[in-house]
Design a protein around this motif. Structure first.
Motif, PDB file in Angstrom:
ATOM      1  N   LYS A   1       0.828  -1.218   0.000  1.00  0.00           N
ATOM      2  CA  LYS A   1       0.000   0.000   0.000  1.00  0.00           C
ATOM      3  C   LYS A   1       0.859   1.263   0.000  1.00  0.00           C
ATOM      4  O   LYS A   1       0.439   2.315  -0.454  1.00  0.00           O
ATOM      5  CB  LYS A   1      -0.914   0.018   1.245  1.00  0.00           C
ATOM      6  N   GLU A   2       2.066   1.149   0.538  1.00  0.00           N
ATOM      7  CA  GLU A   2       2.987   2.298   0.568  1.00  0.00           C
ATOM      8  C   GLU A   2       3.905   2.321  -0.646  1.00  0.00           C
ATOM      9  O   GLU A   2       4.911   3.025  -0.660  1.00  0.00           O
ATOM     10  CB  GLU A   2       3.827   2.256   1.852  1.00  0.00           C
ATOM     11  N   GLY A   3       3.612   1.485  -1.617  1.00  0.00           N
ATOM     12  CA  GLY A   3       4.375   1.513  -2.867  1.00  0.00           C
ATOM     13  C   GLY A   3       5.666   0.716  -2.831  1.00  0.00           C
ATOM     14  O   GLY A   3       6.493   0.842  -3.741  1.00  0.00           O
ATOM     15  N   ARG A   4       5.860  -0.097  -1.792  1.00  0.00           N
ATOM     16  CA  ARG A   4       7.081  -0.913  -1.733  1.00  0.00           C
ATOM     17  C   ARG A   4       6.864  -2.225  -2.500  1.00  0.00           C
ATOM     18  O   ARG A   4       5.765  -2.766  -2.491  1.00  0.00           O
ATOM     19  CB  ARG A   4       7.444  -1.234  -0.285  1.00  0.00           C
ATOM     20  N   SER A   5       7.924  -2.720  -3.113  1.00  0.00           N
ATOM     21  CA  SER A   5       7.807  -4.000  -3.828  1.00  0.00           C
ATOM     22  C   SER A   5       8.172  -5.127  -2.863  1.00  0.00           C
ATOM     23  O   SER A   5       9.219  -5.085  -2.199  1.00  0.00           O
ATOM     24  CB  SER A   5       8.737  -4.025  -5.039  1.00  0.00           C
ATOM     25  N   THR A   6       7.276  -6.096  -2.757  1.00  0.00           N
ATOM     26  CA  THR A   6       7.519  -7.175  -1.792  1.00  0.00           C
ATOM     27  C   THR A   6       7.239  -8.543  -2.412  1.00  0.00           C
ATOM     28  O   THR A   6       6.507  -8.650  -3.397  1.00  0.00           O
ATOM     29  CB  THR A   6       6.616  -7.034  -0.550  1.00  0.00           C
TER      30      THR A   6
END
Ligand code: FAD
Length: 375
Positions: free
Chosen positions: A23-28
């Motif tokens: 949701k915070e734009g991090r790639s996981t």
């Protein structure tokens, strides 16, 4: 393969962390080897009452409906337990004597719902209880083989024929003011439990069955779907085998399926669960963390691991990874700066986070906040 954060374990803790970071734009990426505690979930998030706004947002976006009220809930063995934040399926009562007369309905051939224990439990509260079995032609094919007569198989049928079940229950109802049913509704169609409640002229109480848990499986599917919709990579059925680390920093993970294609990341979250999920392993003389060999808080005296009273809180449930205040686990006394341990792999080593699902959620948010606060 390079990500911002790689998460080991796709249970409640790993999924909440993964969704929050996406949701915070991090790639996981989440690597998850198998079953998790949600498959056994009662539907109640222990040690949580009012949920934080960020959790409610995640649940609402995933289509998960929860509620809370002070009081108690009915357990599968007919006992009552204090309320906690619960899925909407779970009824919460002001007090155990929630009705005068209860009709307990089970399905012919289904042995994973303990109607007699529930009846005994209700009688202890002064509630008159009677048990009736429904024989439905739509379930005859399941009854042919006892191994098919399980919660999930029944739930698949129930989503289709719940209106017929309601009609049959109406015929059984006399002056009962409550109907107790096994939790085998709403696996695919989340609206079914609510529609059954609306359609019957008595309080409807869905009560736990032997695993797998239908509301738990549905919650797992909803969270996973939400995670993937947000762009997360869910590597189901793969297993993290080892890690490359140097001077307190983890660089990559080695998995069973990806072999020499290591999973690289800036941050790593370990959400591999407790003994049940093999996040911790016990041998006759030790307890260890199998991927990295992280430092574990346990007891050397094996006799002190168990309380002979079966129903007591077992001391081994306190065992878990040693972490610092930021949830960085330790390897040979040194904190791993870019790794976070969350969920039940912590055992009860962090009582300030609560227990059960409450601890899984709080620790996930704590690790996420720490990762997001980094430059
Ligand atoms: C049987 C059972 C029932 C429970 N019921 C409740 C309940 O009703 N309410 C409540 O509040 N709490 C309950 N709990 C407590 C539970 O621990 C928490 O609620 C919470 O769901 C734990 O989530 P988790 O993500 O930390 O771990 P888990 O749900 O255990 O998930 C860990 C995941 O990591 C995976 N994994 C492990 N090792 C690896 C590896 N090397 N590589 C890849 N993946 C790996 C596992 O396969 C698993 O999918 C229950 C616990 C158990 C054991």
């Amino acid at each position: 393969m390079k990500f911002d954060t790689v998460i080991t374990g796709g249970g409640l803790a790993g999924l909440i962390a993964g969704i929050s970071l996406q949701k915070e734009g991090r790639s996981t990426a989440i690597v998850s080897s198998g079953q998790n505690a949600l498959h056994f979930f009662s539907g109640t998030f222990e040690s949580m009452n009012e949920a934080p706004a960020r959790l409610l947002e995640i649940f609402s976006e995933a289509g998960i409906r929860v509620h809370y009220a002070d009081g108690v809930r009915l357990m599968p063995m007919g006992t009552f337990k204090e309320s906690a934040l619960s899925l909407e399926d779970i009824s919460l009562f002001e007090k155990p004597a929630f009705a005068k007369k209860a009709l307990i309905v089970n399905f012919m051939g289904y042995h994973d719902f303990f109607s007699s224990f529930i009846a005994d439990g209700l009688k202890k509260q002064g509630i008159e209880a009677r048990i009736r079995l429904l024989r439905l032609p739509e379930m005859e094919h399941l009854r042919q083989s006892p191994s098919e007569m399980r919660s999930v198989q029944i739930a698949r049928t129930m989503d289709r024929i719940w209106e017929k079940v309601v009609q049959e229950i109406r015929l059984l109802l006399k002056d009962d003011d409550a109907v107790i049913l096994p939790q085998v509704f709403g696996l695919q169609d989340i609206s079914v439990p609510g529609r059954i409640r609306e359609a019957l002229p008595a309080k409807v109480v869905f009560t736990g069955t032997l695993p797998p848990s239908v509301p738990g499986l549905r919650t797992q599917m909803q969270l996973r779907r939400r995670y993937e919709t947000l762009g997360g990579t869910f590597l189901m059925g793969d297993e993290v085998k080892s890690a490359h680390l140097h001077e307190g920093v983890v660089h990559s993970l080695v998995t069973q399926n990806l072999g020499s294609h290591y999973l690289e990341a800036d941050n790593f979250i370990l959400a591999s669960g407790s003994f049940f999920s093999k996040g911790l392993i016990s041998t006759p003389d030790s307890v260890f963390e199998p991927i990295i060999g992280l430092d574990v808080k346990s007891s050397e005296d094996r006799n002190s691991w168990y309380d002979p009273d079966f129903s007591a809180d077992q001391p081994y449930m306190d065992f878990g990874l040693v972490t610092d205040g930021e949830l960085h686990p330790f390897k040979d006394g040194e904190a791993l700066k870019n790794m976070y341990a969350i969920g039940s792999v912590l055992g009860n080593t962090r009582p300030e986070l609560g227990t059960g699902a409450g601890a899984a959620i709080r620790s996930a948010f704590k690790a996420v906040d720490s990762i997001l606060s980094k430059a």
